[in-house]
Scaffold this active site. Structure first.
Site, mmCIF file in Angstrom:
data_model
loop_
_atom_site.group_PDB
_atom_site.id
_atom_site.type_symbol
_atom_site.label_atom_id
_atom_site.label_comp_id
_atom_site.label_asym_id
_atom_site.label_seq_id
_atom_site.Cartn_x
_atom_site.Cartn_y
_atom_site.Cartn_z
ATOM 1 N N PHE A 24 42.461 44.450 32.397
ATOM 2 C CA PHE A 24 42.204 45.636 33.210
ATOM 3 C C PHE A 24 42.951 45.627 34.536
ATOM 4 C CE2 PHE A 24 39.232 42.915 35.422
ATOM 5 C CZ PHE A 24 38.985 43.504 36.655
ATOM 6 N N LYS A 25 43.417 44.464 34.964
ATOM 7 C CA LYS A 25 44.132 44.409 36.242
ATOM 8 C C LYS A 25 45.421 45.243 36.206
ATOM 9 C CE LYS A 25 40.924 41.649 37.575
ATOM 10 N NZ LYS A 25 41.058 40.307 38.096
ATOM 11 N N ASP A 26 45.960 45.484 35.007
ATOM 12 C CA ASP A 26 47.166 46.317 34.891
ATOM 13 C C ASP A 26 46.938 47.729 35.422
ATOM 14 O OD1 ASP A 26 48.743 44.343 33.659
ATOM 15 O OD2 ASP A 26 47.988 44.875 31.671
ATOM 16 N N THR A 29 44.227 38.690 37.231
ATOM 17 C CA THR A 29 44.941 39.277 38.369
ATOM 18 C C THR A 29 46.324 38.653 38.533
ATOM 19 O OG1 THR A 29 42.958 39.902 39.597
ATOM 20 C CG2 THR A 29 44.945 39.530 40.882
#
Length: 493
Positions: free
Chosen positions: A111-113, A146
């Site tokens: 999800f950090k993308d 991250t």
């Protein structure tokens, strides 16, 4: 719009806040106000693409940036060369009132993308807007995802160097391989002996190190962050909660104005905080359900008002949540207290004693909107198995924590409001744990385990992970947390 430190001693423009990352007083830069969207905004966005929704939401907070600029950034960040679906962050129906928001369709399968494909554009534009000629050294502490997201986002970006610190033996094998094989002339990766909190505390200390700042200035560098302490990381995360609600409207799963619950697996509190900000903008979220693993400091805080990091630290099968110091909680404290001095007091107590206790007034506000739960590794594995067998839906250990806590919340409260469970990573990033959960004990070595999970489930291997084959590790250094400053100076020689 201006941004204030959560501790009250700095006021910056958006470009200044994004460039600087962390406030000089150790606080986190936060918008002075949260503008409400118009009543028709969600219906207007219903038929927009994800990049269009991103521009619609983010422009509220970035008045120094033109719509043309933001359109360009969004197209580059969320285009087909970055994400494997045009939906970018699709919402999948699991059962009649449970939906899963998949945030792992980007280049690093986590999800950090969603934020770290946007942040480089915001940062480089901000540098130009404030007339900064020095290069920026981006420091990152990562619990697994991250780091790779930031490395990929900032790879070979002009006027930047990036150094990622991750806990030695504290990330999955695939996560580590993704980082240590990273390409790019401006990147560096270093393991830290200890856990994520050691790495994160070390990075925060680097930001407050005046001697280091002076040395870097002589070399024409200054420090910034790609962690969620940087407002440029949190802002793009608000978008996917707005987008998820719009997708449910478009699919007629809900009607305009219908409330939803959001269940988020979280360690550093940034992901669930973005949902809170989405509600502040007008998304009708009824309850924020905070899901933790065995490192359940957030669960205890929400249930008691006491934040106490003085507890055992567990290395779990959901390592991105193995955190005892949840940095972004500070931003929520400001929203609940509206008093930077009170927040600064809590943070001083945390630094001095490892704990703080909020007032009854603050606790009441907190519990009116937040619920919390946690589960251990065995419960996490059981949830992966259950979700696969009952729904044919494969999830990673972090997502499983969210599903487990959501089930417990519903059983305890009877609240069957339609819920969005947030899926933060591809199950293929955690093959060993997922195969264990499915009852497979004899696992293949190395990256062959990706093929094994695909064969067992019939699910395709994400292309970025399949592409790890044949890559040679570039970075093998590890340091004690006390030696992180030397590592920064060595990289910038």
């Amino acid at each position: 719009m201006y941004y204030l430190s959560t501790r009250g001693n700095q006021r910056l423009t958006a470009a200044e806040a994004i460039t600087q990352g962390l406030a000089r007083d150790g606080g986190l830069m936060t918008p002075e106000v949260f503008m409400k969207m118009s009543p028709s905004a969600l219906d207007t966005m219903k038929d927009m693409s994800y990049p269009q929704r991103a521009v619609y939401v983010m422009s509220t907070f970035l008045d120094e940036f033109s719509t043309a600029e933001l359109n360009d950034f969004a197209k580059k960040a969320y285009g087909p060369d970055k994400f494997d679906t045009p939906l970018v962050a699709p919402v999948c129906r699991v059962d009649d009132n449970t939906y899963c928001l998949e945030l792992w369709h980007g280049p690093t399968c986590a999800f950090k993308d969603m934020a770290l494909q946007m942040l480089p554009h915001l940062l480089t534009a901000s540098l130009k807007k404030i007339g900064e000629r020095k290069k920026v050294c981006i420091l990152v502490a990562t619990s697994g995802d991250t780091g790779k997201g930031a490395l990929e986002g900032f790879k070979d970006v002009p006027q930047t160097k990036i150094l990622v610190f991750y806990p030695k033996d504290g990330v999955s094998a695939v996560q580590e391989l993704q980082m240590v094989t990273q390409e790019g002339e401006n990147v560096g990766v270093c393991a830290v002996k200890g856990n994520f909190d050691d790495a994160q505390t070390g990075v925060k200390m680097l930001f407050s190190d005046e001697a280091l700042r002076e040395q870097l200035a002589k070399r024409r560098y200054f420090l910034s962050s790609a962690n969620s302490i940087n407002w440029g990381r949190v802002l793009p995360q608000i978008v996917y909660y707005v987008s998820a609600y719009c997708d449910l409207l478009k699919g007629e799963a809900i009607r305009p104005g219908d409330p939803v619950n959001v269940c988020v697996p979280t360690g550093n509190f940034g992901n669930i905080l973005a949902a809170y900000y989405a509600k502040a903008m007008g998304v009708p979220i009824h309850k924020f359900i905070c899901a933790s693993n065995a490192n359940n400091v957030l669960t205890e805080f929400i249930q008691t008002g006491v934040y106490d990091k003085n507890r055992p630290f567990y290395n779990t099968i959901s390592p991105s949540m193995d955190i005892l110091v949840s940095s972004n909680l500070e931003r929520l404290l400001l929203a609940l207290t509206m008093n930077p001095a009170e927040v600064a007091g809590y943070m001083a107590d945390l630094a001095a004693t490892g704990r703080y206790q909020v007032s009854e007034k603050v606790l009441k506000k907190l519990q009116s909107q937040f619920a919390a739960g946690f589960c251990d590794d065995e419960q996490t594995k059981a949830q992966i198995f259950k979700t696969w067998k009952e729904h044919g839906y494969l999830i990673d250990p972090h997502t499983a924590v969210a599903f487990h806590v959501l089930d417990e919340y519903r059983a305890k409260t009877g609240d069957m409001t339609p819920a969005i469970a947030v899926s933060t990573a591809s199950p293929f990033k955690f093959c060993s744990a997922v195969l264990d959960a499915l009852g497979i004990r004899d696992k293949k070595p190395g990256l062959d385990i990706l093929d094994q999970l695909s064969e067992v489930t019939g699910c395709p291997i994400p292309a970025p992970l399949a592409g790890l084959r044949g890559k040679t590790p570039r970075f093998k250094t590890w340091v004690e947390k006390e030696d992180m400053v030397e590592q920064v100076l060595e990289m910038l020689n």
